[in-house]
Enzyme design. Structure first.
Site, PDB file in Angstrom:
ATOM      1  N   GLU A   1      -6.022  -8.026   1.478  1.00 56.25           N
ATOM      2  CA  GLU A   1      -4.513  -7.940   1.668  1.00 56.25           C
ATOM      3  C   GLU A   1      -4.379  -7.770   3.179  1.00 56.25           C
ATOM      4  O   GLU A   1      -4.461  -6.612   3.780  1.00 56.25           O
ATOM      5  CB  GLU A   1      -3.869  -6.881   0.873  1.00 56.25           C
ATOM      6  CG  GLU A   1      -4.178  -7.020  -0.523  1.00 56.25           C
ATOM      7  CD  GLU A   1      -4.315  -5.521  -1.281  1.00 56.25           C
ATOM      8  OE1 GLU A   1      -3.297  -4.849  -1.276  1.00 56.25           O
ATOM      9  OE2 GLU A   1      -5.537  -5.077  -1.707  1.00 56.25           O
TER      10      GLU A   1
ATOM     11  N   ASN B   1       0.975  -1.324  -0.023  1.00 61.21           N
ATOM     12  CA  ASN B   1       0.069  -0.075  -0.152  1.00 61.21           C
ATOM     13  C   ASN B   1       1.124   1.297   0.198  1.00 61.21           C
ATOM     14  O   ASN B   1       1.812   1.168  -0.298  1.00 61.21           O
ATOM     15  CB  ASN B   1      -1.102  -0.071   1.231  1.00 61.21           C
ATOM     16  CG  ASN B   1      -2.107   0.752   0.607  1.00 61.21           C
ATOM     17  OD1 ASN B   1      -2.290   1.900   0.958  1.00 61.21           O
ATOM     18  ND2 ASN B   1      -3.060   0.255   0.104  1.00 61.21           N
ATOM     19  N   ARG B   2      -0.042   2.549   0.401  1.00 63.69           N
ATOM     20  CA  ARG B   2       0.759   3.657   0.061  1.00 63.69           C
ATOM     21  C   ARG B   2       1.597   4.315   1.299  1.00 63.69           C
ATOM     22  O   ARG B   2       1.414   4.058   2.587  1.00 63.69           O
ATOM     23  CB  ARG B   2      -0.294   4.707  -0.112  1.00 63.69           C
ATOM     24  CG  ARG B   2      -0.897   4.372  -1.525  1.00 63.69           C
ATOM     25  CD  ARG B   2      -2.260   5.249  -1.947  1.00 63.69           C
ATOM     26  NE  ARG B   2      -2.794   4.955  -3.116  1.00 63.69           N
ATOM     27  CZ  ARG B   2      -3.510   3.666  -3.075  1.00 63.69           C
ATOM     28  NH1 ARG B   2      -3.826   3.019  -2.094  1.00 63.69           N
ATOM     29  NH2 ARG B   2      -4.075   3.432  -4.461  1.00 63.69           N
TER      30      ARG B   2
ATOM     31  N   HIS C   1       2.788   0.283  -3.200  1.00 62.41           N
ATOM     32  CA  HIS C   1       3.261  -1.075  -3.410  1.00 62.41           C
ATOM     33  C   HIS C   1       4.824  -1.345  -3.794  1.00 62.41           C
ATOM     34  O   HIS C   1       5.082  -2.247  -4.829  1.00 62.41           O
ATOM     35  CB  HIS C   1       2.348  -1.852  -4.453  1.00 62.41           C
ATOM     36  CG  HIS C   1       1.107  -1.913  -4.235  1.00 62.41           C
ATOM     37  ND1 HIS C   1       0.706  -2.288  -2.898  1.00 62.41           N
ATOM     38  CD2 HIS C   1      -0.242  -1.988  -4.846  1.00 62.41           C
ATOM     39  CE1 HIS C   1      -0.899  -2.295  -2.717  1.00 62.41           C
ATOM     40  NE2 HIS C   1      -1.260  -2.218  -3.995  1.00 62.41           N
TER      41      HIS C   1
ATOM     42  N   HIS D   1      -1.302 -10.088  -3.000  1.00 57.67           N
ATOM     43  CA  HIS D   1      -2.293  -9.494  -3.737  1.00 57.67           C
ATOM     44  C   HIS D   1      -3.112 -10.183  -4.824  1.00 57.67           C
ATOM     45  O   HIS D   1      -3.269  -9.860  -5.764  1.00 57.67           O
ATOM     46  CB  HIS D   1      -1.627  -8.092  -4.359  1.00 57.67           C
ATOM     47  CG  HIS D   1      -2.306  -6.912  -4.717  1.00 57.67           C
ATOM     48  ND1 HIS D   1      -3.491  -7.064  -5.525  1.00 57.67           N
ATOM     49  CD2 HIS D   1      -2.254  -5.722  -4.416  1.00 57.67           C
ATOM     50  CE1 HIS D   1      -4.226  -5.894  -5.577  1.00 57.67           C
ATOM     51  NE2 HIS D   1      -3.209  -5.059  -4.953  1.00 57.67           N
TER      52      HIS D   1
ATOM     53  N   GLN E   1      -6.486  -4.789   4.093  1.00 55.99           N
ATOM     54  CA  GLN E   1      -7.115  -3.826   2.920  1.00 55.99           C
ATOM     55  C   GLN E   1      -8.403  -4.822   2.231  1.00 55.99           C
ATOM     56  O   GLN E   1      -7.777  -5.634   1.777  1.00 55.99           O
ATOM     57  CB  GLN E   1      -5.650  -3.532   2.277  1.00 55.99           C
ATOM     58  CG  GLN E   1      -6.019  -2.546   0.902  1.00 55.99           C
ATOM     59  CD  GLN E   1      -6.269  -1.174   1.376  1.00 55.99           C
ATOM     60  OE1 GLN E   1      -5.516  -0.938   2.409  1.00 55.99           O
ATOM     61  NE2 GLN E   1      -6.674  -0.330   0.655  1.00 55.99           N
TER      62      GLN E   1
END
Ligand code: GLA
Length: 356
Positions: free
Chosen positions: A319, A82-83, A108, A182, A291
Site C-alpha cells: 500500500e 492506515n491508523r 482505514h 488495498h 505499507q
C-alpha cells in the site's frame, strides 16, 4: 487483441444503491475488473511464463461478500489509509474525533470508509489505454473528518501491462488525506496457497517501528541487520517467523517502509517475483511510504472467489501511501490538504513475466 472497456450491473447494496462493474482489457489480454462499491478491484488476470492467464488478486464472486465483511480486499482506502492513534488529531488548534474501529485506534477511514461507499464510475478510453474513473464526494464531517472532500481515483490499463492508479482530491476545509489501494496479490494465482515463497525487494533503507497497537513510535529505524531489510530480493517467508519484537507486534509484516527517494516524482519502490509462475510485479509511486502487509490476519475464516478459503498469508498488500498516524506526528511528511491545493498522487503496478 482489441482493447476494450465495458460496464455491467453488479447488484445492489443493502440500501438499494446500484453497483456497476467495469471490465478493462488491454491489447495483450490483461483484464482488470473493478466495481463502483469501494472502487474494489475484484479480479486481475495476467499471464504466467507459459502464457496461461490466472486471477492474481483475492476477493469475492459477488457484491454480497464485500458488503458482508471484507478485510479491504481490492479497495480504495480513504480518507486516511492506515491508523490514526486514538482516533484523534488536532489541526489548526481544533481537536477532531474519529471512529475507533481498530482497538483504540482509527483504521482505514473509519466505520464506513471509502472502501464501503458507492462511487460513480465512467469508462475512459484513449488511443493507447483503457480505464475507469471513480468519483466520490465525502461530506463535511463524514467519519469525523473536516471539510467536503471531492476525490477522483482513476485506474488506467496500458499496453505496457501497467495498472496506473491516479488519486486526485480537493477540499473546502483543511483535512488529513491519505488515499491508497488495498489489493491483496498472490502472483501464483488466487487460491494457490500462501505467499511466503514470493521474493520481495523494497527500495527502503528505513521503516517506522510500531507499538503493540501498530501505531508508529515516531522512530525512523534502519532496516540494516533486521528482518525488514528487503533491499535485495528475499523470500517473504525467509525471516517472517523470527523472534523479532517488531514482527511479533505485526504478527508478521504490517509495517510502513520509508522509501528511498531521489525526488518527488514517480520512482520504483518495490518488486515481487513468484518463482514458479514467473509473474513479477513492480510498484512505482510518488508516495513517501509503502505499507507492506503479509496477510497476517487472514485465518481461514473467509471463503472467497470460487470457494477459495483464505488461509494465513494467502495474499500480500503493498500500500503506497504516507506514513501511518502522520496527523499526530509533525516530523512525518504532512498529510494535510488545504482549500485551494490539489492532492495528486500516482502509483503504478507493472506486470511482467520472467521466464524461469
Ligand atoms: C492494513 C493494516 C493491517 C490490516 C490490513 C487489513 O495493512 O495495516 O493491520 O488492517 O490493512 O486487515
Amino acid at each position: 487483441m482489441r482493447r476494450s472497456v465495458t460496464r455491467a450491473p453488479f447488484g445492489r447494496t443493502p440500501a438499494g444503491e446500484p453497483v456497476e462493474l467495469f471490465t478493462l482489457k488491454n491489447a495483450h489480454g490483461l483484464e482488470l475488473r473493478a466495481i463502483t462499491y469501494g472502487g474494489v478491484i475484484v479480479s486481475l488476470r495476467t499471464p504466467d511464463w507459459s502464457g496461461r492467464f490466472a486471477d492474481i488478486v483475492l476477493g469475492f464472486d459477488s457484491l454480497a461478500g464485500y458488503v458482508r465483511g471484507s478485510p479491504y480486499f481490492g479497495a480504495i482506502i480513504g480518507r486516511y489509509g492506515n491508523r490514526i492513534a486514538q482516533g484523534r488529531f488536532t489541526l489548526d488548534g481544533k481537536t477532531y474525533r474519529l471512529a475507533t474501529n481498530d482497538g483504540p485506534n482509527h483504521l482505514h477511514g473509519g466505520a464506513r470508509g471509502f472502501d464501503k461507499v458507492v462511487w460513480s464510475g465512467e469508462p475512459l478510453e484513449t488511443d493507447s489505454t483503457v480505464g475507469v474513473v471513480f468519483r466520490y464526494t465525502s461530506p463535511d464531517g463524514e467519519e469525523g473528518y473536516p471539510g467536503t472532500l471531492r476525490a477522483t481515483v482513476t485506474y488506467t490499463l496500458t499496453d505496457a501491462n501497467e495498472l496506473i492508479v491516479d488519486y486526485v482530491a480537493e477540499t473546502d476545509r483543511a483535512t488529513p488525506v491519505n488515499l491508497t489501494q488495498h489489493t491483496y496479490f498472490n502472483l501464483a494465482g488466487d487460491g494457490s496457497g500462501d505467499i511466503l515463497g514470493h521474493e520481495l525487494t523494497i527500495n527502503a533503507d528505513a521503516y517506522t517501528p510500531v507499538d503493540s497497537t501498530l501505531i508508529p513510535t515516531g522512530t525512523i529505524a534502519p532496516v540494516a541487520r533486521t528482518p525488514f531489510d528487503f533491499r535485495t530480493p528475499t523470500a517473504i517467508g525467509a525471516r517472517i517467523d523470527r523472534d523479532d519484537p517488531q514482527l511479533k507486534k505485526g504478527r508478521g509484516y504490517d509495517h510502513n517502509f520509508v522509501l528511498a527517494r531521489s525526488g518527488p516524482g514517480l520512482e520504483h519502490s518495490a518488486r515481487v517475483t513468484e518463482p514458479k509462475s514467473g509473474r513479477t510485479l513492480d510498484v512505482y509511486t510518488t508516495e513517501p511510504g509503502l505499507q507492506f502487509y503479509s496477510g497476517n490476519f487472514l485465518d481461514g475464516t473467509i471463503t472467497g472467489k470460487a470457494g477459495h478459503v483464505y488461509r494465513h498469508r494467502s495474499g500480500f498488500c503493498l500500500e503506497a501511501q504516507h506514513y501511518p498516524d502522520s496527523p499526530n506526528r509533525p516530523s512525518f511528511p504532512s498529510t494535510i490538504l488545504r482549500p485551494g491545493e490539489e492532492y495528486s498522487t500516482r502509483t503504478v503496478f507493472r506486470f511482467r513475466v520472467l521466464t524461469p
